[in-house]
Enzyme design. Structure first.
Site, PDB file in Angstrom:
ATOM      1  N   LYS A 152       0.856  -1.189   0.000  1.00 57.58           N
ATOM      2  CA  LYS A 152       0.000   0.000   0.000  1.00 57.58           C
ATOM      3  C   LYS A 152       0.890   1.235   0.000  1.00 57.58           C
ATOM      4  O   LYS A 152       1.744   1.395   0.876  1.00 57.58           O
ATOM      5  CB  LYS A 152      -0.852  -0.048   1.277  1.00 57.58           C
ATOM      6  CG  LYS A 152      -2.225   0.501   1.117  1.00 57.58           C
ATOM      7  CD  LYS A 152      -3.010   0.230   2.391  1.00 57.58           C
ATOM      8  CE  LYS A 152      -4.330   0.920   2.360  1.00 57.58           C
ATOM      9  NZ  LYS A 152      -4.998   0.848   3.668  1.00 57.58           N
TER      10      LYS A 152
HETATM   11  C1  E4P Z   1      -8.311   1.119   4.136  1.00 56.45           C
HETATM   12  O1  E4P Z   1      -7.593   0.709   3.291  1.00 56.45           O
HETATM   13  C2  E4P Z   1      -8.261   2.494   4.667  1.00 56.45           C
HETATM   14  O2  E4P Z   1      -7.015   2.752   5.227  1.00 56.45           O
HETATM   15  C3  E4P Z   1      -9.376   2.685   5.662  1.00 56.45           C
HETATM   16  O3  E4P Z   1     -10.575   2.209   5.075  1.00 56.45           O
HETATM   17  C4  E4P Z   1      -9.528   4.109   6.146  1.00 56.45           C
HETATM   18  O4  E4P Z   1     -10.697   4.198   6.903  1.00 56.45           O
HETATM   19  P1  E4P Z   1     -10.994   5.437   7.884  1.00 56.45           P
HETATM   20  O5  E4P Z   1     -11.281   6.631   7.041  1.00 56.45           O
HETATM   21  O6  E4P Z   1     -12.214   4.991   8.657  1.00 56.45           O
HETATM   22  O7  E4P Z   1      -9.794   5.602   8.737  1.00 56.45           O
END
Ligand code: E4P
Length: 213
Positions: free
Chosen positions: A83
């Protein structure tokens, strides 16, 4: 549509892994920080529970740092997806990882143009954060709709991973507008199965059965 669990909590992952509906896992530095263990320990443990794509995020913000962290993470298991943030260095790293057969999830996407750039560099997944757009008064789901249209116009194979999901309607809407994947927090995934008419209907069937001969 694929379902990923958006958590680094091993108990949550173990519990949901038995349902048969979980295809993968996404983590981020904030989710990892809650667990009190190293990223390597957690990601390794997740690979032992889930046989599917597992996103592990780099902390470095420069190209060389992203490549070196990503290579280390990719060594943990063949299911690891690196990522990277949607920055210039992140896009450059995405291209490098793609050319080196390492899967990527380009994260923190908040515009269709950003998602277009990620697709051009061969990202495996792009993560539009719909909940965070809703938080600032925009309609996050519109972004998924726009990206779907753009990717379909040009046949991009980058998968749209609906992220920052906050409630069950986000999952339904993401499925309607054609997201390839939803990454869903534990609480929201457990809510998907529930309907009061299912509970009362089952209760009635069991009561009627108890009266039958
Ligand atoms: C997933 O890949 C993301 O990092 C996550 O969904 C972010 O979610 P949030 O906005 O609730 O922190």
């Amino acid at each position: 549509m694929e379902f990923f669990i958006d958590t680094a909590n091993l108990e949550e992952i173990k519990s949901l892994s038995t349902w048969g509906v979980v295809d993968g896992v996404t983590t981020n530095p904030s989710l990892i920080a809650k667990e009190g263990k190293s990223q390597k320990e957690i990601i390794t443990a997740i690979t032992e529970i889930i046989d599917g794509p597992i996103s592990a995020e780099v902390i470095a913000t420069d190209f060389d740092g992203m490549i070196s962290e990503g290579q280390e993470l990719a060594k943990i298991h063949s299911n690891i997806v690196i990522k990277v943030p949607l920055t210039i260095a992140g896009l450059q790293a995405t291209k490098w990882f793609t050319e080196n057969n390492i899967k990527t999830n380009v994260t923190l996407a908040f515009s269709a143009n950003q998602a277009l750039l990620a697709a051009k560099n061969g990202a495996t997944y792009v993560s539009p954060f719909i909940g965070r757009l809703d938080d600032i008064g925009q309609t996050g789901m519109d972004l998924i709709r726009e990206i779907r249209a753009i990717y379909d116009n040009y046949g991009f194979t980058t998968k749209i991973l609906a992220a920052s999901i906050r409630h069950t309607d986000h999952v339904k809407e993401a499925a309607i507008v054609g997201a390839d994947v939803s990454t869903i927090p534990y609480k929201v995934l457990t809510q998907l199965v529930k309907h009061p008419l299912t509970d009362s209907g089952l209760e009635q069937f069991l009561a009627d059965h108890a009266k039958s001969k």
